[in-house]
Design an enzyme around this catalytic site. Structure first.
Site, PDB file in Angstrom:
ATOM      1  N   ASP A 183       0.816  -1.216   0.000  1.00 46.82           N
ATOM      2  CA  ASP A 183       0.000   0.000   0.000  1.00 46.82           C
ATOM      3  C   ASP A 183       0.849   1.266   0.000  1.00 46.82           C
ATOM      4  O   ASP A 183       2.064   1.232   0.205  1.00 46.82           O
ATOM      5  CB  ASP A 183      -0.972  -0.013   1.197  1.00 46.82           C
ATOM      6  CG  ASP A 183      -0.293  -0.414   2.504  1.00 46.82           C
ATOM      7  OD1 ASP A 183       0.950  -0.419   2.564  1.00 46.82           O
ATOM      8  OD2 ASP A 183      -1.010  -0.723   3.466  1.00 46.82           O
TER       9      ASP A 183
ATOM     10  N   ASN B 203      -7.769  -2.558  14.080  1.00 48.64           N
ATOM     11  CA  ASN B 203      -9.160  -2.852  13.708  1.00 48.64           C
ATOM     12  C   ASN B 203      -9.239  -4.070  12.771  1.00 48.64           C
ATOM     13  O   ASN B 203     -10.260  -4.317  12.146  1.00 48.64           O
ATOM     14  CB  ASN B 203      -9.820  -1.632  13.043  1.00 48.64           C
ATOM     15  CG  ASN B 203      -9.104  -1.202  11.759  1.00 48.64           C
ATOM     16  OD1 ASN B 203      -8.124  -1.827  11.345  1.00 48.64           O
ATOM     17  ND2 ASN B 203      -9.594  -0.149  11.140  1.00 48.64           N
TER      18      ASN B 203
ATOM     19  N   HIS C 271      -7.348  -4.528  10.037  1.00 46.28           N
ATOM     20  CA  HIS C 271      -7.055  -4.299   8.615  1.00 46.28           C
ATOM     21  C   HIS C 271      -5.746  -4.982   8.210  1.00 46.28           C
ATOM     22  O   HIS C 271      -4.844  -5.182   9.017  1.00 46.28           O
ATOM     23  CB  HIS C 271      -7.086  -2.814   8.242  1.00 46.28           C
ATOM     24  CG  HIS C 271      -5.936  -1.966   8.669  1.00 46.28           C
ATOM     25  ND1 HIS C 271      -6.105  -0.712   9.208  1.00 46.28           N
ATOM     26  CD2 HIS C 271      -4.602  -2.150   8.616  1.00 46.28           C
ATOM     27  CE1 HIS C 271      -4.923  -0.182   9.460  1.00 46.28           C
ATOM     28  NE2 HIS C 271      -3.985  -1.044   9.119  1.00 46.28           N
TER      29      HIS C 271
ATOM     30  N   GLU D 186      -9.677  -1.870   4.930  1.00 47.42           N
ATOM     31  CA  GLU D 186     -10.357  -1.507   6.169  1.00 47.42           C
ATOM     32  C   GLU D 186     -11.620  -2.338   6.368  1.00 47.42           C
ATOM     33  O   GLU D 186     -12.157  -2.911   5.408  1.00 47.42           O
ATOM     34  CB  GLU D 186     -10.742  -0.016   6.110  1.00 47.42           C
ATOM     35  CG  GLU D 186      -9.567   0.934   6.000  1.00 47.42           C
ATOM     36  CD  GLU D 186      -8.807   1.135   7.316  1.00 47.42           C
ATOM     37  OE1 GLU D 186      -8.835   0.232   8.184  1.00 47.42           O
ATOM     38  OE2 GLU D 186      -8.189   2.198   7.467  1.00 47.42           O
TER      39      GLU D 186
HETATM   40  C1  GLP Z   1      -0.580   0.442   8.650  1.00 44.10           C
HETATM   41  C2  GLP Z   1      -0.250  -0.389   7.408  1.00 44.10           C
HETATM   42  C3  GLP Z   1      -0.466  -1.864   7.650  1.00 44.10           C
HETATM   43  C4  GLP Z   1       0.126  -2.252   8.987  1.00 44.10           C
HETATM   44  C5  GLP Z   1      -0.623  -1.570  10.093  1.00 44.10           C
HETATM   45  C6  GLP Z   1      -0.129  -1.907  11.488  1.00 44.10           C
HETATM   46  O1  GLP Z   1      -1.770   1.136   8.619  1.00 44.10           O
HETATM   47  N1  GLP Z   1      -0.955  -0.002   6.231  1.00 44.10           N
HETATM   48  O2  GLP Z   1       0.116  -2.597   6.576  1.00 44.10           O
HETATM   49  O3  GLP Z   1       0.056  -3.651   9.158  1.00 44.10           O
HETATM   50  O4  GLP Z   1      -0.576  -0.174   9.910  1.00 44.10           O
HETATM   51  O5  GLP Z   1       0.960  -1.115  11.843  1.00 44.10           O
HETATM   52  P1  GLP Z   1       1.901  -1.392  13.056  1.00 44.10           P
HETATM   53  O6  GLP Z   1       2.764  -2.538  12.644  1.00 44.10           O
HETATM   54  O7  GLP Z   1       2.699  -0.126  13.225  1.00 44.10           O
HETATM   55  O8  GLP Z   1       1.055  -1.706  14.229  1.00 44.10           O
END
Ligand code: GLP
Length: 254
Positions: free
Chosen positions: A67, A136, A138, A143
Protein backbone atom coordinates in the site's frame (compact mmCIF):
# COMPACT_ATOMS: atom_id res chain seq x y z
CA UNK A 1 -3.15 -21.54 9.61
CA UNK A 2 -0.32 -22.13 12.03
CA UNK A 3 0.38 -19.76 14.88
CA UNK A 4 3.91 -19.62 16.30
CA UNK A 5 4.30 -18.08 19.73
CA UNK A 6 7.28 -15.77 20.17
CA UNK A 7 8.42 -14.75 23.61
CA UNK A 8 8.91 -11.12 22.65
CA UNK A 9 9.27 -8.74 19.70
CA UNK A 10 12.90 -9.69 19.03
CA UNK A 11 12.09 -13.39 19.02
CA UNK A 12 9.15 -12.73 16.65
CA UNK A 13 11.41 -10.74 14.31
CA UNK A 14 14.11 -13.41 14.25
CA UNK A 15 11.58 -16.12 13.46
CA UNK A 16 10.07 -14.00 10.67
CA UNK A 17 13.49 -13.18 9.20
CA UNK A 18 14.39 -16.89 9.23
CA UNK A 19 11.27 -17.76 7.24
CA UNK A 20 11.87 -14.98 4.71
CA UNK A 21 15.54 -15.99 4.45
CA UNK A 22 14.53 -19.56 3.70
CA UNK A 23 12.24 -18.30 0.94
CA UNK A 24 15.06 -16.24 -0.60
CA UNK A 25 17.55 -19.10 -0.32
CA UNK A 26 15.19 -21.62 -1.89
CA UNK A 27 14.13 -19.29 -4.71
CA UNK A 28 16.60 -16.53 -5.50
CA UNK A 29 14.16 -14.63 -7.74
CA UNK A 30 11.24 -14.81 -5.31
CA UNK A 31 8.50 -12.22 -5.41
CA UNK A 32 8.15 -10.88 -1.87
CA UNK A 33 5.04 -8.96 -0.89
CA UNK A 34 6.23 -6.46 1.71
CA UNK A 35 4.53 -4.51 4.47
CA UNK A 36 5.13 -1.28 6.33
CA UNK A 37 4.17 -0.24 9.86
CA UNK A 38 6.35 -0.58 12.94
CA UNK A 39 5.96 -4.35 13.34
CA UNK A 40 8.23 -5.57 10.49
CA UNK A 41 11.03 -3.05 11.18
CA UNK A 42 13.16 -5.43 13.27
CA UNK A 43 12.52 -8.26 10.79
CA UNK A 44 13.97 -6.04 8.06
CA UNK A 45 16.94 -5.23 10.31
CA UNK A 46 17.58 -8.94 10.82
CA UNK A 47 17.46 -9.49 7.04
CA UNK A 48 19.98 -6.68 6.54
CA UNK A 49 22.23 -8.36 9.10
CA UNK A 50 22.00 -11.69 7.28
CA UNK A 51 22.81 -9.92 4.01
CA UNK A 52 25.87 -8.26 5.61
CA UNK A 53 27.05 -11.62 6.87
CA UNK A 54 26.93 -12.91 3.30
CA UNK A 55 23.99 -15.26 3.91
CA UNK A 56 21.46 -13.55 1.64
CA UNK A 57 21.53 -12.26 -1.92
CA UNK A 58 18.75 -9.92 -3.03
CA UNK A 59 20.07 -9.25 -6.54
CA UNK A 60 17.28 -11.21 -8.23
CA UNK A 61 14.57 -10.58 -5.64
CA UNK A 62 11.48 -8.67 -6.74
CA UNK A 63 9.21 -6.94 -4.26
CA UNK A 64 5.73 -5.57 -4.29
CA UNK A 65 4.42 -3.52 -1.37
CA UNK A 66 0.91 -3.64 -0.06
CA UNK A 67 0.00 0.00 0.00
CA UNK A 68 0.83 3.70 -0.18
CA UNK A 69 -0.79 6.89 1.04
CA UNK A 70 -2.49 8.85 -1.71
CA UNK A 71 -1.07 12.33 -2.04
CA UNK A 72 2.42 11.64 -0.66
CA UNK A 73 5.45 11.57 -2.93
CA UNK A 74 8.18 8.98 -2.48
CA UNK A 75 10.37 11.72 -0.99
CA UNK A 76 7.91 12.48 1.83
CA UNK A 77 9.34 10.94 4.96
CA UNK A 78 6.02 9.31 5.86
CA UNK A 79 5.43 7.77 2.46
CA UNK A 80 5.79 4.03 2.31
CA UNK A 81 8.30 4.36 -0.57
CA UNK A 82 10.53 6.45 1.71
CA UNK A 83 10.02 3.98 4.57
CA UNK A 84 11.00 0.94 2.48
CA UNK A 85 14.09 2.64 1.06
CA UNK A 86 15.06 3.77 4.54
CA UNK A 87 14.51 0.56 6.54
CA UNK A 88 15.44 -2.04 3.93
CA UNK A 89 16.17 -1.34 0.28
CA UNK A 90 19.08 1.09 0.74
CA UNK A 91 20.90 -1.45 2.94
CA UNK A 92 20.80 -4.52 0.68
CA UNK A 93 21.81 -5.39 -2.89
CA UNK A 94 18.30 -5.16 -4.32
CA UNK A 95 17.80 -3.45 -7.68
CA UNK A 96 15.36 -0.60 -6.97
CA UNK A 97 13.84 -1.23 -10.40
CA UNK A 98 12.62 -4.55 -8.98
CA UNK A 99 10.77 -2.87 -6.10
CA UNK A 100 7.17 -1.79 -6.51
CA UNK A 101 4.96 0.48 -4.44
CA UNK A 102 1.77 2.24 -5.57
CA UNK A 103 2.39 5.76 -6.84
CA UNK A 104 0.85 8.04 -4.21
CA UNK A 105 1.02 11.00 -6.55
CA UNK A 106 -1.09 9.43 -9.29
CA UNK A 107 -4.38 11.34 -9.15
CA UNK A 108 -6.21 8.99 -11.46
CA UNK A 109 -7.04 6.13 -9.11
CA UNK A 110 -8.48 3.83 -11.75
CA UNK A 111 -5.33 4.17 -13.78
CA UNK A 112 -3.02 3.55 -10.81
CA UNK A 113 -5.00 0.57 -9.51
CA UNK A 114 -5.10 -1.16 -12.87
CA UNK A 115 -1.37 -0.44 -13.40
CA UNK A 116 -0.59 -2.03 -10.02
CA UNK A 117 -2.75 -5.11 -10.65
CA UNK A 118 -0.92 -5.49 -13.93
CA UNK A 119 2.45 -5.29 -12.15
CA UNK A 120 1.41 -8.09 -9.78
CA UNK A 121 0.25 -10.24 -12.70
CA UNK A 122 3.40 -9.57 -14.71
CA UNK A 123 5.51 -10.79 -11.79
CA UNK A 124 3.67 -14.10 -11.89
CA UNK A 125 2.09 -13.65 -8.47
CA UNK A 126 3.53 -13.31 -4.97
CA UNK A 127 5.56 -16.12 -3.41
CA UNK A 128 5.45 -14.85 0.16
CA UNK A 129 3.33 -12.01 1.46
CA UNK A 130 4.40 -10.37 4.71
CA UNK A 131 1.62 -8.70 6.69
CA UNK A 132 1.14 -6.69 9.85
CA UNK A 133 -2.34 -6.20 11.27
CA UNK A 134 -4.15 -2.99 12.15
CA UNK A 135 -5.82 -2.63 15.54
CA UNK A 136 -9.16 -2.85 13.71
CA UNK A 137 -8.12 -6.01 11.83
CA UNK A 138 -7.05 -4.30 8.62
CA UNK A 139 -4.45 -5.90 6.38
CA UNK A 140 -2.60 -3.65 3.96
CA UNK A 141 -5.12 -0.82 4.05
CA UNK A 142 -8.14 -3.09 3.57
CA UNK A 143 -10.36 -1.51 6.17
CA UNK A 144 -13.38 -3.12 7.87
CA UNK A 145 -16.20 -3.07 5.35
CA UNK A 146 -19.36 -4.87 4.35
CA UNK A 147 -17.55 -6.66 1.52
CA UNK A 148 -14.05 -7.82 0.58
CA UNK A 149 -12.40 -5.67 -2.11
CA UNK A 150 -10.69 -8.00 -4.55
CA UNK A 151 -7.84 -6.11 -6.18
CA UNK A 152 -5.89 -2.89 -5.78
CA UNK A 153 -8.23 -0.04 -4.93
CA UNK A 154 -8.39 3.43 -3.46
CA UNK A 155 -9.58 3.36 0.14
CA UNK A 156 -10.81 6.03 2.54
CA UNK A 157 -8.84 5.38 5.71
CA UNK A 158 -10.83 4.52 8.83
CA UNK A 159 -10.72 7.04 11.68
CA UNK A 160 -9.13 4.33 13.86
CA UNK A 161 -6.31 3.92 11.33
CA UNK A 162 -5.68 7.64 10.89
CA UNK A 163 -5.56 8.10 14.68
CA UNK A 164 -3.16 5.22 15.22
CA UNK A 165 -0.90 6.32 12.37
CA UNK A 166 -0.93 9.94 13.64
CA UNK A 167 2.07 9.03 15.84
CA UNK A 168 4.23 9.19 12.70
CA UNK A 169 2.97 12.65 11.66
CA UNK A 170 2.93 15.94 13.56
CA UNK A 171 -0.85 15.78 13.93
CA UNK A 172 -3.79 13.61 12.88
CA UNK A 173 -4.80 16.27 10.35
CA UNK A 174 -1.62 15.58 8.41
CA UNK A 175 -2.41 11.88 8.01
CA UNK A 176 -3.68 11.39 4.46
CA UNK A 177 -7.36 10.54 4.19
CA UNK A 178 -6.92 8.00 1.38
CA UNK A 179 -4.52 5.29 0.31
CA UNK A 180 -3.95 2.82 -2.48
CA UNK A 181 -3.91 -0.77 -1.30
CA UNK A 182 -3.73 -4.24 -2.75
CA UNK A 183 -7.04 -6.02 -2.38
CA UNK A 184 -7.93 -9.18 -0.50
CA UNK A 185 -7.73 -11.35 -3.62
CA UNK A 186 -4.21 -10.06 -4.36
CA UNK A 187 -3.21 -11.10 -0.84
CA UNK A 188 -5.08 -14.43 -0.86
CA UNK A 189 -3.42 -15.37 -4.17
CA UNK A 190 0.03 -15.29 -2.54
CA UNK A 191 1.66 -18.72 -2.20
CA UNK A 192 2.41 -18.12 1.49
CA UNK A 193 1.24 -15.49 3.93
CA UNK A 194 3.28 -14.49 6.98
CA UNK A 195 1.40 -12.26 9.43
CA UNK A 196 3.20 -10.64 12.36
CA UNK A 197 1.50 -9.28 15.47
CA UNK A 198 3.23 -7.69 18.42
CA UNK A 199 1.92 -6.07 21.58
CA UNK A 200 -1.24 -6.12 23.64
CA UNK A 201 -2.97 -3.59 21.36
CA UNK A 202 -3.30 -6.43 18.81
CA UNK A 203 -4.54 -9.11 21.23
CA UNK A 204 -8.30 -8.72 20.74
CA UNK A 205 -8.17 -8.30 16.98
CA UNK A 206 -5.82 -11.28 16.66
CA UNK A 207 -8.31 -13.48 18.51
CA UNK A 208 -11.23 -12.15 16.47
CA UNK A 209 -9.31 -12.60 13.21
CA UNK A 210 -8.30 -16.21 13.71
CA UNK A 211 -10.93 -17.63 16.06
CA UNK A 212 -14.04 -15.73 15.05
CA UNK A 213 -16.24 -15.62 11.95
CA UNK A 214 -14.72 -14.86 8.56
CA UNK A 215 -16.14 -11.43 7.85
CA UNK A 216 -15.12 -8.31 5.91
CA UNK A 217 -15.78 -6.44 9.17
CA UNK A 218 -12.47 -7.98 10.31
CA UNK A 219 -10.47 -8.14 7.07
CA UNK A 220 -7.66 -10.35 8.47
CA UNK A 221 -10.25 -13.06 9.24
CA UNK A 222 -10.20 -14.08 5.56
CA UNK A 223 -6.73 -15.51 6.19
CA UNK A 224 -8.40 -18.43 8.00
CA UNK A 225 -9.18 -19.64 4.48
CA UNK A 226 -5.64 -19.28 3.14
CA UNK A 227 -4.02 -22.71 2.61
CA UNK A 228 -0.56 -21.60 3.76
CA UNK A 229 -0.84 -18.89 6.37
CA UNK A 230 1.69 -18.52 9.19
CA UNK A 231 1.09 -16.17 12.09
CA UNK A 232 3.90 -15.20 14.43
CA UNK A 233 2.77 -13.36 17.52
CA UNK A 234 4.51 -12.37 20.72
CA UNK A 235 3.06 -13.18 24.14
CA UNK A 236 1.33 -9.79 24.69
CA UNK A 237 -0.41 -10.16 21.30
CA UNK A 238 -1.41 -13.74 22.17
CA UNK A 239 -2.95 -12.84 25.54
CA UNK A 240 -6.61 -13.05 24.47
CA UNK A 241 -6.10 -16.20 22.39
CA UNK A 242 -4.38 -17.88 25.33
CA UNK A 243 -7.11 -16.81 27.73
CA UNK A 244 -10.09 -17.77 25.55
CA UNK A 245 -8.78 -21.01 24.04
CA UNK A 246 -6.66 -22.31 26.90
CA UNK A 247 -3.82 -22.97 24.42
CA UNK A 248 -0.49 -23.02 26.27
CA UNK A 249 1.94 -24.35 23.66
CA UNK A 250 4.40 -22.83 21.21
CA UNK A 251 2.71 -23.88 17.95
CA UNK A 252 -1.02 -23.90 17.19
CA UNK A 253 -2.22 -25.71 14.10
CA UNK A 254 -5.68 -25.16 12.80
C1 GLP B 1 -0.58 0.44 8.65
C2 GLP B 1 -0.25 -0.39 7.41
C3 GLP B 1 -0.47 -1.86 7.65
C4 GLP B 1 0.13 -2.25 8.99
C5 GLP B 1 -0.62 -1.57 10.09
C6 GLP B 1 -0.13 -1.91 11.49
O1 GLP B 1 -1.77 1.14 8.62
N1 GLP B 1 -0.96 0.00 6.23
O2 GLP B 1 0.12 -2.60 6.58
O3 GLP B 1 0.06 -3.65 9.16
O4 GLP B 1 -0.58 -0.17 9.91
O5 GLP B 1 0.96 -1.11 11.84
P1 GLP B 1 1.90 -1.39 13.06
O6 GLP B 1 2.76 -2.54 12.64
O7 GLP B 1 2.70 -0.13 13.23
O8 GLP B 1 1.06 -1.71 14.23
Amino acid sequence: MTIYAAKDYLDLSRKAANIISAQITLKRNSVLGLATGSTPVETYRQLIEKYRQGDLDFSEIRTINLDEYKGLSGEHNQSYRYFMNDVLFSHINIDLKNTNIPDGLEEDSEKECSRYNQVIRSMGGIDLQLLGIGGNGHIGFNEPSSFFEKETHLVALAEHTRKSNARFFTSVDEVPTHAYTMGIKNIMDAGKVLLLASGEAKAITLYDSFFGFVTPEIPASILQLHPNCIVIADEPALAVIREKTGWEGAVYDN
